[in-house]
Design a protein around this motif. Structure first.
Motif, PDB file in Angstrom:
ATOM      1  N   ARG A 241       0.733  -1.128   0.088  1.00 37.19           N
ATOM      2  CA  ARG A 241       0.063  -0.030  -0.227  1.00 37.19           C
ATOM      3  C   ARG A 241       0.804   1.125  -0.167  1.00 37.19           C
ATOM      4  N   ASN A 242       0.743   1.967  -0.838  1.00 37.58           N
ATOM      5  CA  ASN A 242       1.504   3.345  -1.072  1.00 37.58           C
ATOM      6  C   ASN A 242       0.370   4.449  -0.573  1.00 37.58           C
ATOM      7  N   THR A 243      -0.856   4.415  -0.580  1.00 39.07           N
ATOM      8  CA  THR A 243      -1.697   5.444  -0.296  1.00 39.07           C
ATOM      9  C   THR A 243      -2.767   4.618   0.522  1.00 39.07           C
ATOM     10  N   ALA A 244      -3.539   5.105   1.639  1.00 38.00           N
ATOM     11  CA  ALA A 244      -4.349   4.494   2.594  1.00 38.00           C
ATOM     12  C   ALA A 244      -5.717   4.526   1.644  1.00 38.00           C
ATOM     13  N   PHE A 245      -6.413   3.513   1.768  1.00 37.06           N
ATOM     14  CA  PHE A 245      -7.446   3.393   0.832  1.00 37.06           C
ATOM     15  C   PHE A 245      -8.216   2.136   1.170  1.00 37.06           C
ATOM     16  N   GLY A 246      -9.592   1.982   0.848  1.00 42.78           N
ATOM     17  CA  GLY A 246      -9.979   0.745   0.823  1.00 42.78           C
ATOM     18  C   GLY A 246     -10.161   0.176   2.484  1.00 42.78           C
ATOM     19  N   SER A 247     -10.275  -1.208   2.270  1.00 43.73           N
ATOM     20  CA  SER A 247     -10.228  -2.092   3.705  1.00 43.73           C
ATOM     21  C   SER A 247      -9.249  -1.478   4.669  1.00 43.73           C
ATOM     22  N   LEU A 248      -7.980  -0.949   4.384  1.00 44.14           N
ATOM     23  CA  LEU A 248      -7.082  -0.380   5.665  1.00 44.14           C
ATOM     24  C   LEU A 248      -7.827   0.765   6.448  1.00 44.14           C
TER      25      LEU A 248
ATOM     26  N   ALA B 293       3.554   5.935 -12.732  1.00 50.13           N
ATOM     27  CA  ALA B 293       3.700   7.622 -12.506  1.00 50.13           C
ATOM     28  C   ALA B 293       4.219   8.127 -13.830  1.00 50.13           C
ATOM     29  N   ASP B 294       5.030   7.325 -14.718  1.00 53.23           N
ATOM     30  CA  ASP B 294       5.578   8.029 -15.838  1.00 53.23           C
ATOM     31  C   ASP B 294       4.259   8.070 -17.121  1.00 53.23           C
ATOM     32  N   ILE B 295       3.382   7.181 -16.645  1.00 50.51           N
ATOM     33  CA  ILE B 295       2.250   6.884 -17.842  1.00 50.51           C
ATOM     34  C   ILE B 295       0.983   7.926 -17.145  1.00 50.51           C
ATOM     35  N   GLY B 296       1.090   8.596 -16.002  1.00 49.49           N
ATOM     36  CA  GLY B 296       0.083   9.289 -15.659  1.00 49.49           C
ATOM     37  C   GLY B 296      -0.783   8.687 -14.639  1.00 49.49           C
ATOM     38  N   LEU B 297      -0.433   7.402 -13.881  1.00 45.26           N
ATOM     39  CA  LEU B 297      -1.170   6.746 -13.137  1.00 45.26           C
ATOM     40  C   LEU B 297      -0.692   6.688 -11.812  1.00 45.26           C
ATOM     41  N   GLN B 298      -1.368   6.955 -10.750  1.00 45.92           N
ATOM     42  CA  GLN B 298      -0.968   6.672  -9.523  1.00 45.92           C
ATOM     43  C   GLN B 298      -1.162   5.116  -9.035  1.00 45.92           C
ATOM     44  N   LEU B 299      -0.305   4.588  -8.540  1.00 48.15           N
ATOM     45  CA  LEU B 299      -0.448   3.297  -7.932  1.00 48.15           C
ATOM     46  C   LEU B 299      -0.661   3.314  -6.385  1.00 48.15           C
ATOM     47  N   VAL B 300      -1.931   3.197  -6.196  1.00 46.31           N
ATOM     48  CA  VAL B 300      -2.565   3.219  -4.867  1.00 46.31           C
ATOM     49  C   VAL B 300      -2.058   2.264  -4.117  1.00 46.31           C
ATOM     50  N   ASP B 301      -2.326   1.136  -4.557  1.00 54.80           N
ATOM     51  CA  ASP B 301      -1.919  -0.185  -3.741  1.00 54.80           C
ATOM     52  C   ASP B 301      -1.645  -1.481  -4.651  1.00 54.80           C
ATOM     53  N   PHE B 302      -1.481  -2.576  -4.594  1.00 55.30           N
ATOM     54  CA  PHE B 302      -1.703  -3.875  -5.338  1.00 55.30           C
ATOM     55  C   PHE B 302      -1.494  -4.973  -4.526  1.00 55.30           C
ATOM     56  N   LYS B 303      -1.885  -6.184  -5.241  1.00 54.71           N
ATOM     57  CA  LYS B 303      -1.559  -7.291  -4.596  1.00 54.71           C
ATOM     58  C   LYS B 303      -1.026  -8.436  -5.333  1.00 54.71           C
TER      59      LYS B 303
ATOM     60  N   MET C 200       8.559  -5.516  -2.209  1.00 54.51           N
ATOM     61  CA  MET C 200       8.999  -3.962  -2.306  1.00 54.51           C
ATOM     62  C   MET C 200       9.610  -3.721  -3.574  1.00 54.51           C
ATOM     63  N   ALA C 201      10.415  -4.652  -4.127  1.00 50.62           N
ATOM     64  CA  ALA C 201      11.256  -4.260  -5.552  1.00 50.62           C
ATOM     65  C   ALA C 201      10.057  -4.145  -6.540  1.00 50.62           C
ATOM     66  N   VAL C 202       8.779  -5.008  -6.432  1.00 46.19           N
ATOM     67  CA  VAL C 202       7.897  -4.845  -7.429  1.00 46.19           C
ATOM     68  C   VAL C 202       7.262  -3.526  -7.529  1.00 46.19           C
ATOM     69  N   ASN C 203       7.149  -2.957  -6.201  1.00 44.83           N
ATOM     70  CA  ASN C 203       6.264  -1.779  -5.854  1.00 44.83           C
ATOM     71  C   ASN C 203       7.323  -0.433  -6.390  1.00 44.83           C
ATOM     72  N   THR C 204       8.645  -0.768  -6.151  1.00 44.68           N
ATOM     73  CA  THR C 204       9.382   0.402  -6.725  1.00 44.68           C
ATOM     74  C   THR C 204       9.229   0.483  -8.291  1.00 44.68           C
ATOM     75  N   CYS C 205       9.521  -0.542  -9.055  1.00 42.79           N
ATOM     76  CA  CYS C 205       9.438  -0.801 -10.303  1.00 42.79           C
ATOM     77  C   CYS C 205       8.268  -0.262 -10.927  1.00 42.79           C
ATOM     78  N   LEU C 206       6.758  -0.664 -10.555  1.00 40.61           N
ATOM     79  CA  LEU C 206       5.546  -0.405 -10.874  1.00 40.61           C
ATOM     80  C   LEU C 206       5.334   1.034 -10.630  1.00 40.61           C
ATOM     81  N   ARG C 207       5.531   1.443  -9.347  1.00 43.31           N
ATOM     82  CA  ARG C 207       5.110   2.688  -8.936  1.00 43.31           C
ATOM     83  C   ARG C 207       5.803   3.769  -9.792  1.00 43.31           C
ATOM     84  N   SER C 208       7.034   3.592 -10.037  1.00 45.34           N
ATOM     85  CA  SER C 208       7.890   4.490 -11.004  1.00 45.34           C
ATOM     86  C   SER C 208       7.091   4.534 -12.554  1.00 45.34           C
ATOM     87  N   PHE C 209       6.863   3.292 -13.008  1.00 45.56           N
ATOM     88  CA  PHE C 209       6.293   3.164 -14.277  1.00 45.56           C
ATOM     89  C   PHE C 209       4.953   3.729 -14.333  1.00 45.56           C
TER      90      PHE C 209
END
Length: 251
Positions: free
Chosen positions: A97-104, A170-180, A159-168
């Motif tokens: 989770r990068n941003t608090a949302f949903g069940s959290l 962001a570069d295409i105009g999307l915020q990665l709020v969280d993922f599973k 965390m390595a997946v998060n770093t990679c996806l979050r940056s990617f």
């Protein structure tokens, strides 16, 4: 990657079917159009969803590989079929989770939209019968699903997946709020990323849209009855395609 011949059905889940092939080190995954939420209490058929998720996942798996993150992915076979390595899946759902949302925000006194720095890593026991409960380290040890070293590797990989996806994203105009993600062990004993990476498994917001509903480009559109689910997934694919090379195809 050479073409394969489809064998027997090995497993069917909510969103995918897994088949054996004539190659012992390859299984085929069919992405279905089924949409489910709230432990399958809500269901629908969304034509085209399976193909979109398959196409997005293929490109994102290859993105992870280019960044040194191992996955089960081998190649695309058809529009909604993927070839992967057989895995021993760990029955632990890994959520970053990068941003608090949903069940959290229902489980903790924290406002939706609150940035989480560092990102929060949550582990859940993947079992619908028990409601996919949150795992503590003590519970994980009790279940004997992972060694201490494997637990640390799971966290490092997530965390390595998060770093990679979050940056990617962001570069295409999307915020990665969280993922599973789901992780599995290969035949060689390597822990790798498996299952899928798509709007079904990632919470994605359009950075250029301010409205809290219109910005949603993920499964929350289905959960919240917002409509336009397939169109939102299509927008994600369009952006991913613009930033990634075409995926590998079996010949």
């Amino acid at each position: 990657m050479t073409a394969t011949t489809l064998g027997s059905l090995l497993y069917e889940g909510k969103a995918k079917r897994v088949f054996a092939t004539d190659q012992s080190d390859v299984v085929a995954v069919e992405y279905k159009d089924d949409a489910t939420a709230f432990n399958a209490l809500k269901k629908a058929q969304l034509v085209g969803k399976g193909e979109l998720n398959c196409q997005i996942s293929a490109r994102l798996f290859e993105l992870l590989e280019r960044n040194g993150i191992p996955t089960h992915y081998r190649a695309l076979q058809k529009a909604n079929w993927m070839l992967v390595r057989p895995m021993r899946i760990v029955p632990v759902e890994v959520v970053v989770r990068n941003t608090a949302f949903g069940s959290l925000c229902k489980q903790m006194p924290i406002e939706p939209g609150t940035p989480l720095d560092p990102p929060l890593l949550d582990l859940y026991y993947k079992d619908d019968a028990y409601g996919d409960p949150l795992l503590t380290d003590a519970r994980l040890e009790r279940l004997a699903l992972l060694s201490a070293d494997q637990r640390r590797e799971m966290g490092r990989l997530a965390m390595a997946v998060n770093t990679c996806l979050r940056s990617f994203f962001a570069d295409i105009g999307l915020q990665l709020v969280d993922f599973k993600i789901e992780l599995g062990f290969s035949a060689e004993g390597e822990l790798v990323v498996a299952d899928e990476i798509s709007p079904d498994t990632c919470r994605l917001w359009d950075l250029k849209v301010g409205d809290s509903s219109d910005r949603i480009l993920d499964k929350d559109r289905f959960r919240q009855d917002l409509g336009g689910v397939v169109e939102a997934y299509g927008e994600v694919l369009k952006r991913v395609q613009g930033a990634c090379p075409p995926p590998r195809l079996c010949k």
